[in-house]
Design an enzyme around this catalytic site. Sequence first.
Site, short mmCIF file in Angstrom:
data_model
loop_
_atom_site.label_atom_id
_atom_site.label_comp_id
_atom_site.label_asym_id
_atom_site.label_seq_id
_atom_site.Cartn_x
_atom_site.Cartn_y
_atom_site.Cartn_z
N ASN A 48 1.41 -6.32 -7.40
CA ASN A 48 1.01 -6.99 -6.17
C ASN A 48 -0.21 -7.84 -6.45
O ASN A 48 -0.99 -7.51 -7.35
CB ASN A 48 0.63 -5.96 -5.10
N ASP A 61 5.09 -0.96 -4.11
CA ASP A 61 6.06 -0.10 -3.41
C ASP A 61 7.28 0.21 -4.27
O ASP A 61 8.03 1.13 -3.97
CB ASP A 61 6.54 -0.80 -2.13
N LYS A 86 10.79 -5.15 -26.02
CA LYS A 86 10.78 -6.38 -25.21
C LYS A 86 12.21 -6.90 -24.98
O LYS A 86 12.98 -7.02 -25.94
CB LYS A 86 9.95 -7.44 -25.93
N PHE A 100 -5.30 0.26 4.76
CA PHE A 100 -5.36 -1.19 4.96
C PHE A 100 -3.96 -1.69 5.31
O PHE A 100 -2.96 -1.12 4.85
CB PHE A 100 -5.84 -1.89 3.69
N LYS A 103 1.70 1.65 11.33
CA LYS A 103 1.29 2.28 10.06
C LYS A 103 0.24 3.35 10.31
O LYS A 103 0.26 4.42 9.70
CB LYS A 103 0.73 1.22 9.10
N LYS A 129 1.43 7.04 9.28
CA LYS A 129 0.79 7.60 8.09
C LYS A 129 -0.33 8.58 8.45
O LYS A 129 -1.06 9.05 7.58
CB LYS A 129 0.27 6.47 7.19
N1 CTP Z 1 0.01 2.30 0.40
C1 CTP Z 1 0.16 3.46 -0.37
N2 CTP Z 1 1.28 3.63 -1.12
C2 CTP Z 1 2.25 2.70 -1.14
C3 CTP Z 1 2.12 1.53 -0.38
C4 CTP Z 1 0.98 1.35 0.38
O1 CTP Z 1 -0.72 4.30 -0.34
N3 CTP Z 1 3.31 2.89 -1.89
C5 CTP Z 1 -1.17 2.15 1.24
C6 CTP Z 1 -2.03 0.93 0.91
O2 CTP Z 1 -3.07 1.26 0.01
C7 CTP Z 1 -2.59 0.55 2.28
C8 CTP Z 1 -1.52 0.98 3.24
O3 CTP Z 1 -0.73 1.93 2.54
O4 CTP Z 1 -3.76 1.24 2.58
C9 CTP Z 1 -0.66 -0.11 3.80
O5 CTP Z 1 0.04 -0.76 2.83
P1 CTP Z 1 1.08 -1.95 3.15
O6 CTP Z 1 1.70 -2.36 1.87
O7 CTP Z 1 0.45 -2.96 4.01
O8 CTP Z 1 2.09 -1.24 4.04
P2 CTP Z 1 3.36 -0.47 3.72
O9 CTP Z 1 3.22 0.85 4.40
O10 CTP Z 1 3.67 -0.40 2.26
O11 CTP Z 1 4.46 -1.30 4.48
P3 CTP Z 1 5.04 -2.77 4.25
O12 CTP Z 1 4.87 -3.07 2.78
O13 CTP Z 1 6.43 -2.66 4.66
O14 CTP Z 1 4.23 -3.67 5.13
#
Ligand code: CTP
Length: 394
Positions: free
Chosen positions: A204, A273, A283, A316, A330, A334
């Site tokens: 990311n 994710d 490779k 976040f 969220k 969460k």
């Molecule tokens: N986060 C996490 N583990 C993941 C993805 C996200 O702990 N696999 C945490 C991030 O550090 C952040 C929060 O979840 O604090 C929100 O992440 P975000 O990517 O915005 O949301 P998601 O829940 O992953 O949903 P989406 O990607 O569908 O928006």
Amino acid sequence: MLKDQNVLLGITGSIAAYKSVDIARRLIEKGAHVQVVMTEAACRFITPYILEAVTGTPVYSNLFDDPFSHINLSKEAHLFIIAPATANTINKFSCGIADNLLSNLWLTYEGPVLIAPAMNSRMYRNPVVKKHIRELNKSGVQFIGPASGSLACGEEGEGRMVEVAEIIEAAEAALATKDLTGQNILVTAGPTVEPIDPVRFISNRSSGKMGYAIARAALRRGADVTLISGPSSLEPPAGVSFISVERTSEMEAEVFKHLKKATAVIMAAAVSDYSPSETAKVKLRKKDEMLLKLKRNADILRELGKKKGNRVLIGFAAESGKDMNSASTKLKEKNLDLIVLNDISCEGSGFDVDTNIVTIIDRKGNVTDYPLMKKIEVANVILDTMLQVKGEKK
Ligand code: CTP
């Protein structure tokens, strides 16, 4: 922290004295008023004139130029920095010997003191010098460094003055209110990366700046900080327990390893994710088209939400657009206490910049919008809100 603060900057006779020009300049950039005092020996290394030009204020060095300078210059100071500090000055301070303007000021000053020693490593190892450093330490003086490395004399060892950035950081910390003393804050930052093969990966976008700013601000305010970070070009703030990770699974393992002692967890990391279902050991050769099969990674924050106990849990939500509904969902799903929403499409709020525009949402549905601020200021706002939540939880 340094804005409108009066800093008394003492410079003594060391090669590192030339770096004091940069110290003065950076303090001024941060909004401090800097009064420089130099020893006679310091004036042999650099001229007071250059510091007068940088600070816009007369530099004092002679005890007898002004009958009251040894009393008045220390009266209004909020912080006394001696950088570089020679063995001679350190020893004199410890014994209370007042034979020049700087050592007189030392006796009349009553606030926080930072000393950045600079000397040859054999001088630094001398038991007399060590003893005086210990004595001063006991009386509340904070020493920063010295660092190790090559010394001006060509020898290698401990004795170099620490980097200017470290002195500025220590100055900010010395002036901060220590309202997070006793808190143990776990912060994640940066991206996680998932290898496709030994050279390619998916990840990311994230510089880590927001998470590092939170760690730095918490540390300044007296917290014990553990910073778990994915790859970032940033230097971790001196004083944090720093853990470097790559993959989401590594970040997850480290977060849960350090959860027990944490009083709050702030997940600022841009966690990947997904990861490739398979990682090639060698490779992969390029083809015209390539299909990549991905599998879901654990949602670290969601797992934390299940085990948070009495801890404050902050997440976040980086969204394209100010998507309040998604952020609130969220927060609930969460089991967070706070969610920090930032609209990545806004100017000044994207990746790799030093500013951010955030909205903080709490469990009661309170929504607070903040204007464009530096990330370190955003970090302080998040920590203020965290403290409020902590207070309500009691
Ligand atoms: N986060 C996490 N583990 C993941 C993805 C996200 O702990 N696999 C945490 C991030 O550090 C952040 C929060 O979840 O604090 C929100 O992440 P975000 O990517 O915005 O949301 P998601 O829940 O992953 O949903 P989406 O990607 O569908 O928006």
